[in-house]
Design an enzyme around this catalytic site. Sequence first.
Site, PDB file in Angstrom:
ATOM      1  N   LYS A 148     -14.922 -13.250  59.245  1.00  0.00           N
ATOM      2  CA  LYS A 148     -15.362 -13.893  60.322  1.00  0.00           C
ATOM      3  C   LYS A 148     -14.342 -15.026  61.019  1.00  0.00           C
ATOM      4  CE  LYS A 148     -18.407 -15.816  62.404  1.00  0.00           C
ATOM      5  NZ  LYS A 148     -18.364 -17.178  62.728  1.00  0.00           N
ATOM      6  N   HIS A 240     -23.427 -14.003  62.311  1.00  0.00           N
ATOM      7  CA  HIS A 240     -25.231 -14.424  60.652  1.00  0.00           C
ATOM      8  C   HIS A 240     -26.491 -14.288  61.743  1.00  0.00           C
ATOM      9  CE1 HIS A 240     -21.694 -16.448  59.909  1.00  0.00           C
ATOM     10  NE2 HIS A 240     -21.782 -17.185  60.230  1.00  0.00           N
TER      11      HIS A 240
END
Length: 482
Positions: A148, A240
């Site tokens: 990411k 997340h």
Amino acid sequence: MVSRVIPVDPFDLVIFGATGDLARRKILPGLFHRFMVGQVPGTARIIGAARSEYDQQAFRDMVRDNLTEFATKAAKQTELVEQFLDMIVYVRVDATGNDGWSDLAAALRSDVVRAFYLSVTPSLFGAIGAKLHANDIATPDSRIVVEKPFGHDLETARALNADLRRNFEENQIYRIDHYLGKETVQNLMALRFANSLWEPLWNSTHIDHVQITVAESLGVEGRGEYYDRSGAMRDMVQNHLMQLLCLTAMEPPSKFEPNSVRDEKVKVIEALEPVDLADIVRGQYRDRDGDGSYRDHAGNPNSRTESFVAMKVKIGNWRWAGTPFYLRTGKKLRGRSSEIAVVFRDPPHMIFPKMEGRRGNALIIHLQPDEGITLRNTIKEPGPGGMRLAEVTLDMTFADALDQHAEPQDAYERLIMDVIRGDQTLFMRGDEVEAAWAWADPIITGWEDARLTPAGYDPGGSGPEDALMLLHREGRRWREIG
Ligand code: BG6
């Protein structure tokens, strides 16, 4: 309990961006730790690739310095460090030009696992993939690892996926969300699917609501410029927290296999209902003790980016209709603490006197620090005076229960070993990333269009007052942070 280490097959791992922060802090120390415990074989080769001029010795010296700084277990293991450094080579490669590719090809062996870790800006994924093919370096079994930020929105995520798929099959692509490499995040699956106790209760009939909190005590530190373009929603929630939500809410997969697990996660994301702006609280930390405000740290006096977000999310499916999931994450909060609290409904009929402050049964899964679980129960308060109730907790930290107080394995260590083993279970599939953006995009554009300014909050607390109200107005309350 001594954990068993199974060595992985010999491999060649090429790290593009080998002189960058992630490689220095996480990837190289992680590989060293796995070498120390015997999981990375001495026959593995780690090839650092970057644009900087280094000779072999200078690169190895740099890695040695990194290990001293970041591989906490390394300090006294000088002999092992030298053996590890012998496995490392450096190749100067120009990602967008022609220099270095034949040297890279020459550094690789044909009979071992081959993996490429693209620890570079995502705009280079396509170019590097194309070069790997043009120079016959990528084989059909090669693995490609990316990190990411995986896109800034749905459109950019789709473009990145297209860049990757132009050169690689989906089963070669390993998209890292390091939360999936955390021990307790995987434990969430074990807890749910290796026990028969919870599953009958794991639905809206028995669960009142779920709270997912990822609180951090640090501010945006040196990453203000990146962060100001992202905010908590893009930096934490879309990835997340979304993973934590999926693992908590998904149906039991039929097998513990990459696509079975990921299919179930995608179904959760696709079942998420649009979030009403009234169900979202955004915050930005102020300066309280002269340490600087978010805006100071971001270098943007007019920033409207959120360093905190809390929201109520609904999953529109049979299992979860009527059970809200509250998500909360932020910087500069009271402590560093991440947990999932599953709060159960009250008994349908209470025969005992009303208990002031009763919170009811809850299963709290502590992700970090002090990984473990807490089960909150109601019992009779001991002693005379009639039937008064009290709440007590059954607490278990995994370290105590398993007698494992050794330094925990870092998420990256586990994930890199899974890449070598060819196990994609803990990596995000392309459609999963896109589904998460498809859900997040309208939320972000909604508040951007409304030109909403986040509410200020003081460092060291639990975020803006309004975040507390998000639950209070529904007769619920957040667990204390920290
Ligand atoms: C990263 C975010 O992905 O995760 C950071 O970019 C955040 O802003 C970090 O601090 C949190 O990770 P951990 O493992 O410390 O909880």
